[in-house]
Design an enzyme around this catalytic site. Sequence first.
Site, PDB file in Angstrom:
ATOM      1  N   HIS A  53     -41.174  -3.956 -38.030  1.00 49.79           N
ATOM      2  CA  HIS A  53     -42.027  -3.479 -39.139  1.00 49.79           C
ATOM      3  C   HIS A  53     -41.353  -3.781 -40.464  1.00 49.79           C
ATOM      4  CE1 HIS A  53     -39.315  -0.077 -38.592  1.00 49.79           C
ATOM      5  NE2 HIS A  53     -39.733   0.448 -39.720  1.00 49.79           N
ATOM      6  N   HIS A  55     -40.220  -2.163 -43.143  1.00 49.62           N
ATOM      7  CA  HIS A  55     -39.232  -1.399 -43.922  1.00 49.62           C
ATOM      8  C   HIS A  55     -37.938  -2.200 -44.098  1.00 49.62           C
ATOM      9  CE1 HIS A  55     -41.379   2.623 -42.852  1.00 49.62           C
ATOM     10  NE2 HIS A  55     -41.928   1.998 -43.878  1.00 49.62           N
ATOM     11  N   ASP A  57     -34.831  -1.587 -44.150  1.00 50.75           N
ATOM     12  CA  ASP A  57     -33.671  -1.440 -43.250  1.00 50.75           C
ATOM     13  C   ASP A  57     -33.890  -2.186 -41.924  1.00 50.75           C
ATOM     14  OD1 ASP A  57     -35.616   0.703 -42.740  1.00 50.75           O
ATOM     15  OD2 ASP A  57     -34.146   1.549 -41.348  1.00 50.75           O
ATOM     16  N   HIS A  58     -35.055  -2.847 -41.782  1.00 58.20           N
ATOM     17  CA  HIS A  58     -35.335  -3.625 -40.564  1.00 58.20           C
ATOM     18  C   HIS A  58     -35.481  -5.124 -40.836  1.00 58.20           C
ATOM     19  CE1 HIS A  58     -36.056   0.001 -38.043  1.00 58.20           C
ATOM     20  NE2 HIS A  58     -36.133   0.506 -39.264  1.00 58.20           N
ATOM     21  N   HIS A 111     -45.848   4.744 -37.371  1.00 58.48           N
ATOM     22  CA  HIS A 111     -44.789   4.753 -38.395  1.00 58.48           C
ATOM     23  C   HIS A 111     -45.219   3.843 -39.554  1.00 58.48           C
ATOM     24  CE1 HIS A 111     -40.708   4.980 -39.967  1.00 58.48           C
ATOM     25  NE2 HIS A 111     -40.621   3.668 -39.966  1.00 58.48           N
ATOM     26  N   ASP A 128     -38.897   1.832 -35.051  1.00 58.79           N
ATOM     27  CA  ASP A 128     -38.957   3.234 -35.471  1.00 58.79           C
ATOM     28  C   ASP A 128     -40.166   3.946 -34.859  1.00 58.79           C
ATOM     29  OD1 ASP A 128     -36.725   2.719 -36.960  1.00 58.79           O
ATOM     30  OD2 ASP A 128     -37.683   2.932 -38.918  1.00 58.79           O
ATOM     31  N   HIS A 166     -32.466   3.509 -34.565  1.00 58.86           N
ATOM     32  CA  HIS A 166     -31.650   4.489 -35.300  1.00 58.86           C
ATOM     33  C   HIS A 166     -30.915   5.429 -34.361  1.00 58.86           C
ATOM     34  CE1 HIS A 166     -33.063   3.813 -39.471  1.00 58.86           C
ATOM     35  NE2 HIS A 166     -34.207   3.466 -38.910  1.00 58.86           N
TER      36      HIS A 166
END
Length: 253
Positions: A53, A55, A57-58, A111, A128, A166
Site C-alpha cells: 500500500h 504509505h 513507511d512501505h 487500512h 498493514d 510491523h
Amino acid sequence: MFDIIRIPAFKDNYIWLLRKGASAVVVDPGDARPVLEVLEREGLTLTSILITHHHNDHQGGVAELLAHYPAEVFGPAAESITGISQPLRGGETISFGLLGVGFRVLAVPGHTLGHLAYYGSGALFCGDTLFGGGCGRLFEGSPLQMHDSLTQLALLPDETVVFCAHEYTEANLRFALAVEPGNRQLRKRIDEVAVLRSKGLATVPSTIELEKATNPFLRCTEPEIIASAQNRVAQAHNEAEVFAVLRDWKNSF
Ligand code: ZN
Ligand code: FE
C-alpha cells in the site's frame, strides 16, 4: 523455495527480503538504506519489489532502490505510488522469474482502499492488514471492508506463515486480553511474546492458525468477544458490527 530475511526499519517496521541463489525480492521497502546494506553484504541482486500500500513507511525506499537495481515493481494500481511497473488490483497470479514461484495477489481493502496482500509458497505478506494479535487502522476503508479482508486471510491454510509489516504484537495482545480474558491460548501467547521482547527478539512471523486462535479481530463470532463488544455498544449484533466495535475500541485503548 526461497529464504526470507527480516530487515528492521524505522522504529517498528519489517521489510521482508526473499532470496534464492543470488537474486532477491523485497516487500514494502519503506527505507532503501537497510535493504541496500543486506543486498551488498549478501552479494544479492534485487530483481523485484512488492508493495502492499501507498504509505511512505512501505514504499519510501523504492526510488533509491531503482537507482541501484533495475527491478520490476508490483503494487496497487488504485494507489499513488511512484515507480510501479506492474500495477495490480487483486486476483492476479504473479511470478518472479528467478525465484520460480507464483504468488496470488489478494485485494484486502480497509487500512487503505487499494491495499494488496501477496500469498505464495505457504507465506503471506500482508502489510498493514493483519498484524500479530491485531489488524491495521482504518485510514481509508470501512469496518465492513476490513472485516471482509481479514475473513479472506483467515480462510488461508492454518500453516500459512504470516509476515506482517510491523512489530506491534505485544500491545495488540494487551488489547486482546481485555477483550477475551478467558482465552487460555491467548495468555500463553502473551507469555511467549513477553519473553521474546525482553530479549529484543521479533514476534513475527506468526501463522494463520495462531492468529485465528488469539487475534480478537479474527474471532468476532466468539461468545466472550461478542459479550465484550456488546458491553461497550449494546447494538453490536452481527459479526461485522462486533468487528467495528473492537476496531474503534482499540483506537482509544
Ligand atoms: Zn500503512
Ligand atoms: Fe505501516
